[in-house]
Design a protein around this motif. Structure first.
Motif, short mmCIF file in Angstrom:
data_model
loop_
_atom_site.label_atom_id
_atom_site.label_comp_id
_atom_site.label_asym_id
_atom_site.label_seq_id
_atom_site.Cartn_x
_atom_site.Cartn_y
_atom_site.Cartn_z
N LYS A 289 0.84 -1.21 0.00
CA LYS A 289 0.00 0.00 0.00
C LYS A 289 0.87 1.26 0.00
CE LYS A 289 -3.77 -2.12 2.60
NZ LYS A 289 -4.28 -2.21 3.99
N MET A 290 1.98 1.22 0.74
CA MET A 290 2.90 2.38 0.75
C MET A 290 3.43 2.63 -0.67
SD MET A 290 3.56 3.89 3.76
CE MET A 290 5.27 4.42 3.87
N ILE A 291 3.79 1.55 -1.37
CA ILE A 291 4.30 1.71 -2.75
C ILE A 291 3.20 2.29 -3.63
CG2 ILE A 291 5.05 0.42 -4.80
CD1 ILE A 291 6.61 -1.45 -2.96
N ALA A 292 1.98 1.77 -3.45
CA ALA A 292 0.86 2.27 -4.27
C ALA A 292 0.64 3.76 -4.01
CB ALA A 292 -0.40 1.46 -3.96
N VAL A 293 0.65 4.16 -2.75
CA VAL A 293 0.35 5.57 -2.45
C VAL A 293 1.47 6.48 -2.99
CG1 VAL A 293 -0.12 7.26 -0.63
CG2 VAL A 293 -1.04 4.95 -0.42
N ILE A 294 2.73 6.07 -2.82
CA ILE A 294 3.81 6.95 -3.32
C ILE A 294 3.78 7.00 -4.85
CG2 ILE A 294 5.79 5.33 -3.41
CD1 ILE A 294 6.02 8.90 -2.09
N ARG A 295 3.41 5.89 -5.50
CA ARG A 295 3.31 5.92 -6.97
C ARG A 295 2.23 6.93 -7.41
NH1 ARG A 295 6.43 5.93 -10.41
NH2 ARG A 295 7.24 3.82 -10.45
N ILE A 296 1.13 6.98 -6.65
CA ILE A 296 0.07 7.93 -7.01
C ILE A 296 0.52 9.36 -6.71
CG2 ILE A 296 -2.33 8.61 -6.57
CD1 ILE A 296 -2.86 5.64 -5.80
N MET A 297 1.23 9.53 -5.60
CA MET A 297 1.68 10.89 -5.21
C MET A 297 2.81 11.39 -6.11
SD MET A 297 1.76 10.42 -1.06
CE MET A 297 2.30 12.05 -0.57
N MET A 298 3.69 10.48 -6.54
CA MET A 298 4.86 10.89 -7.33
C MET A 298 4.93 9.97 -8.55
SD MET A 298 7.66 11.79 -4.37
CE MET A 298 8.49 13.03 -5.40
N LYS A 299 4.22 10.38 -9.58
CA LYS A 299 3.90 9.46 -10.68
C LYS A 299 5.10 8.98 -11.49
CE LYS A 299 -0.75 11.31 -10.96
NZ LYS A 299 -0.72 11.51 -9.51
N ASP A 300 6.15 9.83 -11.57
CA ASP A 300 7.23 9.51 -12.51
C ASP A 300 8.56 9.19 -11.82
OD1 ASP A 300 7.58 12.01 -11.53
OD2 ASP A 300 7.76 13.03 -13.46
N ILE A 301 8.53 8.89 -10.52
CA ILE A 301 9.80 8.52 -9.86
C ILE A 301 10.11 7.04 -10.12
CG2 ILE A 301 9.63 10.25 -8.01
CD1 ILE A 301 8.79 7.97 -6.11
N ASN A 302 11.36 6.67 -9.84
CA ASN A 302 11.71 5.25 -9.88
C ASN A 302 11.43 4.63 -8.51
OD1 ASN A 302 12.56 5.16 -12.50
ND2 ASN A 302 14.75 5.24 -12.06
N ILE A 303 10.81 3.46 -8.53
CA ILE A 303 10.51 2.78 -7.26
C ILE A 303 11.09 1.36 -7.32
CG2 ILE A 303 8.69 1.95 -5.70
CD1 ILE A 303 6.87 4.14 -6.75
N VAL A 304 11.86 1.02 -6.30
CA VAL A 304 12.50 -0.30 -6.25
C VAL A 304 11.55 -1.33 -5.64
CG1 VAL A 304 14.48 -1.59 -5.34
CG2 VAL A 304 14.69 0.86 -5.75
N VAL A 321 6.03 -5.00 -8.45
CA VAL A 321 6.15 -4.53 -9.84
C VAL A 321 4.76 -4.32 -10.44
CG1 VAL A 321 6.82 -5.28 -12.18
CG2 VAL A 321 8.44 -5.51 -10.28
N LYS A 322 3.87 -5.20 -10.15
CA LYS A 322 2.51 -5.11 -10.71
C LYS A 322 1.80 -3.82 -10.30
CE LYS A 322 -0.58 -8.49 -12.23
NZ LYS A 322 -0.14 -9.55 -13.04
N ILE A 323 2.05 -3.39 -9.07
CA ILE A 323 1.27 -2.23 -8.62
C ILE A 323 2.05 -0.91 -8.63
CG2 ILE A 323 -0.32 -3.59 -7.20
CD1 ILE A 323 1.93 -1.62 -5.22
N GLY A 324 3.32 -0.94 -8.99
CA GLY A 324 3.94 0.39 -9.03
C GLY A 324 5.45 0.43 -9.13
N ALA A 325 6.16 -0.62 -8.71
CA ALA A 325 7.62 -0.56 -8.75
C ALA A 325 8.12 -0.75 -10.18
CB ALA A 325 8.21 -1.63 -7.83
N ASN A 326 9.28 -0.15 -10.51
CA ASN A 326 9.82 -0.32 -11.86
C ASN A 326 11.32 -0.61 -11.87
OD1 ASN A 326 10.25 2.41 -11.00
ND2 ASN A 326 10.75 2.97 -13.10
N ILE A 327 11.89 -0.86 -10.68
CA ILE A 327 13.33 -1.15 -10.60
C ILE A 327 13.55 -2.44 -9.81
CG2 ILE A 327 15.57 -0.34 -9.74
CD1 ILE A 327 14.54 1.51 -11.92
#
Ligand code: 5AD
Ligand code: FES
Length: 394
Positions: A289-304, A321-327
């Motif tokens: 949920k933390m990953i999901a919320v930060i992805r919504i708050m900061m749409k274009d950052i890299n998330i591990v 990865v499915k819900i928001g991480a891209n690294i």
């Protein structure tokens, strides 16, 4: 009686009063859908999102997955991870490689071993590597890392991107390494509520919250893509603390985020509080949920997608990865040392080779319906935008 306030206030003031009352009541009653439709989240909104269950939780995860798809695409970039030394001068109360842990074989890879691992990343077209170690500050460490950076740039003809994660250092040291070719730096703030930070670290000048904050500022000022993050499910931590962590990341304007569940390590002082922790699967879910919320708050950052997620759930990193991480950070540390870089218990993949890690992660990424992008740095888009805004405002 109910209209006393009307007699004491002017008509305009009473209208304003009524409006404010309605807004306060409405705020309390916002549904998850209404919160997700907002541009910005308040602390209370974030707490509601972190508390969401069932259909509300699904809405949250769906929204962040959609945002990832729109702003990043269903893609994952690799950072070949070299954990080059577990020698650490600090004593964080949660960390398995803390100086005070005597039940651990200490190691320090030779420069040749590090270069061989970097060459593996280059030959396998990883795009980037990450150099991580325990925290040491000395002129020797500074020049060693500086030389390694030049060698890595040399062997890859400048094509390998380099992330450093070697803790708190002086501004001039960070600058030296930036000039030698490192361009991303990960320094987790661990907990942004200073009272909580002080509970999970020894109370001395080596573990100073404000110094850590100053280091993050230095990194950002020098021009690094700056990454930070926190542990989730720590003893003494509340949802309010976690909401504060996410707001901190947004306000600090970070480019990269690395967050993972806290997992106790038997040889650390904090393991004494194991009974007070959320069950592991709840810590895992809260991390999602933390990953999901930060992805919504900061749409274009890299998330591990942190390795610690896989220590709890065998499909942990795919879910991230499915819900928001891209690294993803495939471990390319030579196998014989891996068992000794144990920050927490049950760290996965300590038996694998670098090749195993790559094919395993590739399979995992495709399970998450995503695709590994080879041969690209995969820089944070947020960073590019931030820097271009800074240049145009000068
Ligand atoms: N559980 C989870 N993560 C941990 N880290 C250190 N110890 C633990 C633990 N017990 C994380 C910290 C650190 C990163 C390298 O590993 O957040 O910054
Ligand atoms: Fe090494 Fe915290 S124990 S930096």
């Amino acid at each position: 009686m109910g209209y006393v306030w009307k007699r004491v206030l002017t008509p305009a003031a009473s209208r304003l009063f009524l409006y404010l009352c309605i807004m306060i009541i409405k705020e309390e009653k916002l549904t998850i859908k209404e919160i997700l439709d907002r541009e910005d989240f308040t602390r209370e909104n974030i707490i509601s999102l972190l508390n969401s269950e069932g259909a509300d939780r699904t809405l949250l995860l769906k929204k962040s997955a959609d945002i990832k798809e729109k702003f990043i695409g269903n893609k994952v970039w690799f950072r070949g991870l070299i954990e080059f030394s577990n020698i650490c001068s600090k004593d964080c109360l949660y960390c398995g490689i803390r100086k005070g842990n005597k039940n651990l074989v200490r190691y320090n890879l030779s420069d040749d071993e590090i270069i061989a691992a970097a060459r593996f990343a280059y030959v396998n077209n990883y795009g980037s590597l990450a150099l991580q170690s325990g925290e040491l500050e000395s002129p020797n460490v500074t020049s060693r890392i500086e030389n390694l950076l030049y060698k890595i740039k040399d062997l890859s003809k400048g094509t390998l991107g380099v992330t450093l994660s070697v803790g708190e250092q002086e501004h001039k040291v960070y600058k030296k390494w930036y000039e030698a070719g490192a361009h991303r730096y990960l320094l987790r703030i661990e907990a942004t509520n200073q009272a909580l930070y002080n509970k999970i670290h020894p109370n001395d000048s080596k573990h100073d919250f404000n110094r850590r904050l100053g280091c993050l500022k230095s990194l950002q000022d020098i021009g690094y893509q700056t990454g930070t993050g926190v542990m989730i499910g720590l003893p003494f931590q509340s949802l309010d603390d976690l909401a504060g962590d996410l707001l901190f990341m947004k306000n600090f304007n970070i480019d990269m985020c690395g967050m993972g569940p806290y997992i106790e390590h038997v040889d650390t002082p904090l393991s004494a509080y194991s009974d007070e922790l959320l069950p592991l699967k709840d810590r895992f879910d809260l991390t999602l949920k933390m990953i999901a919320v930060i992805r919504i708050m900061m749409k274009d950052i890299n998330i591990v997608a942190a390795t610690a997620m896989q220590a709890i759930d065998p499909m942990g990193r795919e879910k991230a990865v499915k819900i928001g991480a891209n690294i993803l950070m495939p471990n390319i540390t030579p196998g014989k040392y891996r068992d000794s870089y144990k920050l927490y218990d049950n760290k996965p993949c300590t038996e694998d080779s670098a090749e195993d890690c790559q094919s395993c992660l590739e399979a995992r990424v495709s399970l998450a319906d995503a695709e590994v992008v080879y041969g690209e740095w995969g820089d944070s888009k947020h960073y590019e935008l931030r820097r271009s805004k800074e240049v145009s405002s000068k």
